[in-house]
Motif scaffolding. Structure first.
Motif, PDB file in Angstrom:
ATOM      1  N   GLY A  28       3.438  -1.191  -3.069  1.00 49.61           N
ATOM      2  CA  GLY A  28       2.092  -1.744  -3.179  1.00 49.61           C
ATOM      3  C   GLY A  28       1.202  -0.920  -4.087  1.00 49.61           C
ATOM      4  N   SER A  29       1.245   0.403  -3.926  1.00 51.59           N
ATOM      5  CA  SER A  29       0.431   1.282  -4.767  1.00 51.59           C
ATOM      6  C   SER A  29       0.835   1.182  -6.233  1.00 51.59           C
ATOM      7  N   ALA A  30       2.135   1.141  -6.475  1.00 51.29           N
ATOM      8  CA  ALA A  30       2.625   1.048  -7.849  1.00 51.29           C
ATOM      9  C   ALA A  30       2.208  -0.268  -8.495  1.00 51.29           C
ATOM     10  N   GLN A  31       2.357  -1.359  -7.771  1.00 47.97           N
ATOM     11  CA  GLN A  31       2.002  -2.670  -8.333  1.00 47.97           C
ATOM     12  C   GLN A  31       0.494  -2.782  -8.553  1.00 47.97           C
ATOM     13  N   THR A  32      -0.300  -2.233  -7.645  1.00 53.13           N
ATOM     14  CA  THR A  32      -1.754  -2.250  -7.815  1.00 53.13           C
ATOM     15  C   THR A  32      -2.150  -1.443  -9.045  1.00 53.13           C
ATOM     16  N   ALA A  33      -1.582  -0.245  -9.192  1.00 54.08           N
ATOM     17  CA  ALA A  33      -1.882   0.594 -10.358  1.00 54.08           C
ATOM     18  C   ALA A  33      -1.472  -0.110 -11.650  1.00 54.08           C
ATOM     19  N   ALA A  34      -0.329  -0.761 -11.625  1.00 55.25           N
ATOM     20  CA  ALA A  34       0.163  -1.465 -12.814  1.00 55.25           C
ATOM     21  C   ALA A  34      -0.762  -2.622 -13.183  1.00 55.25           C
ATOM     22  N   ARG A  35      -1.186  -3.397 -12.189  1.00 54.80           N
ATOM     23  CA  ARG A  35      -2.119  -4.509 -12.464  1.00 54.80           C
ATOM     24  C   ARG A  35      -3.433  -3.985 -13.038  1.00 54.80           C
ATOM     25  N   GLN A  36      -3.955  -2.914 -12.442  1.00 51.89           N
ATOM     26  CA  GLN A  36      -5.222  -2.338 -12.914  1.00 51.89           C
ATOM     27  C   GLN A  36      -5.098  -1.784 -14.329  1.00 51.89           C
ATOM     28  N   ALA A  37      -3.903  -1.361 -14.700  1.00 52.19           N
ATOM     29  CA  ALA A  37      -3.669  -0.831 -16.049  1.00 52.19           C
ATOM     30  C   ALA A  37      -3.370  -1.924 -17.060  1.00 52.19           C
ATOM     31  N   GLY A  38      -3.298  -3.178 -16.586  1.00 52.18           N
ATOM     32  CA  GLY A  38      -3.096  -4.285 -17.512  1.00 52.18           C
ATOM     33  C   GLY A  38      -1.653  -4.658 -17.775  1.00 52.18           C
ATOM     34  N   TRP A  39      -0.731  -4.200 -16.925  1.00 49.67           N
ATOM     35  CA  TRP A  39       0.661  -4.622 -17.096  1.00 49.67           C
ATOM     36  C   TRP A  39       0.752  -6.134 -16.919  1.00 49.67           C
ATOM     37  N   THR A  40       1.672  -6.741 -17.612  1.00 50.67           N
ATOM     38  CA  THR A  40       1.899  -8.176 -17.472  1.00 50.67           C
ATOM     39  C   THR A  40       2.660  -8.440 -16.171  1.00 50.67           C
ATOM     40  N   PRO A  41       2.584  -9.668 -15.659  1.00 50.29           N
ATOM     41  CA  PRO A  41       3.381  -9.993 -14.469  1.00 50.29           C
ATOM     42  C   PRO A  41       4.878  -9.740 -14.678  1.00 50.29           C
ATOM     43  N   GLU A  42       5.369  -9.945 -15.877  1.00 49.93           N
ATOM     44  CA  GLU A  42       6.780  -9.708 -16.171  1.00 49.93           C
ATOM     45  C   GLU A  42       7.113  -8.218 -16.069  1.00 49.93           C
ATOM     46  N   GLN A  43       6.222  -7.359 -16.562  1.00 42.64           N
ATOM     47  CA  GLN A  43       6.441  -5.916 -16.480  1.00 42.64           C
ATOM     48  C   GLN A  43       6.442  -5.449 -15.022  1.00 42.64           C
ATOM     49  N   ILE A  44       5.525  -5.977 -14.240  1.00 40.61           N
ATOM     50  CA  ILE A  44       5.460  -5.620 -12.824  1.00 40.61           C
ATOM     51  C   ILE A  44       6.724  -6.093 -12.109  1.00 40.61           C
ATOM     52  N   LYS A  45       7.176  -7.292 -12.424  1.00 42.66           N
ATOM     53  CA  LYS A  45       8.400  -7.833 -11.809  1.00 42.66           C
ATOM     54  C   LYS A  45       9.601  -6.978 -12.182  1.00 42.66           C
ATOM     55  N   GLU A  46       9.662  -6.529 -13.435  1.00 43.96           N
ATOM     56  CA  GLU A  46      10.765  -5.669 -13.869  1.00 43.96           C
ATOM     57  C   GLU A  46      10.799  -4.395 -13.026  1.00 43.96           C
ATOM     58  N   TYR A  47       9.632  -3.759 -12.866  1.00 44.72           N
ATOM     59  CA  TYR A  47       9.564  -2.553 -12.026  1.00 44.72           C
ATOM     60  C   TYR A  47      10.018  -2.877 -10.603  1.00 44.72           C
ATOM     61  N   ARG A  48       9.427  -3.916 -10.008  1.00 44.54           N
ATOM     62  CA  ARG A  48       9.721  -4.268  -8.616  1.00 44.54           C
ATOM     63  C   ARG A  48      11.205  -4.580  -8.422  1.00 44.54           C
ATOM     64  N   ASP A  49      11.790  -5.344  -9.347  1.00 39.49           N
ATOM     65  CA  ASP A  49      13.211  -5.692  -9.240  1.00 39.49           C
ATOM     66  C   ASP A  49      14.096  -4.449  -9.293  1.00 39.49           C
ATOM     67  N   LYS A  50      13.800  -3.536 -10.218  1.00 48.81           N
ATOM     68  CA  LYS A  50      14.595  -2.310 -10.320  1.00 48.81           C
ATOM     69  C   LYS A  50      14.380  -1.420  -9.101  1.00 48.81           C
TER      70      LYS A  50
END
Length: 70
Positions: A28-50
């Motif tokens: 949750g913390s990683a995805q929140t930080a990524a969204r706040q930094a402007g990562w795309t949904p695809e980039q967040i999904k890549e992180y989450r999947d790995k």
């Protein structure tokens, strides 16, 4: 690591020990930080999947690959 993050400094996450070391809290913390930094949904999904493709050690390893963890 994502190609688009190699040119940017890693995002900072708080300490991964104690209650914040819970797997769901880390994700949750990683995805929140990524969204706040402007990562795309695809980039967040890549992180989450790995990060969720293995055990807890895999989650920590992948998170430290994508983020600067104190």
């Amino acid at each position: 690591m994502m190609e688009t993050t190699t040119t940017k400094p890693k995002l900072r996450l708080s300490n991964l020990k104690g209650p914040a070391g819970n797997a769901f809290c880390i994700l949750g913390s990683a995805q929140t930080a990524a969204r706040q930094a402007g990562w795309t949904p695809e980039q967040i999904k890549e992180y989450r999947d790995k990060a969720t493709s293995g055990d807890y050690d895999n989650l920590l390893r992948v998170t430290m690959e994508y983020f600067n963890c104190r």
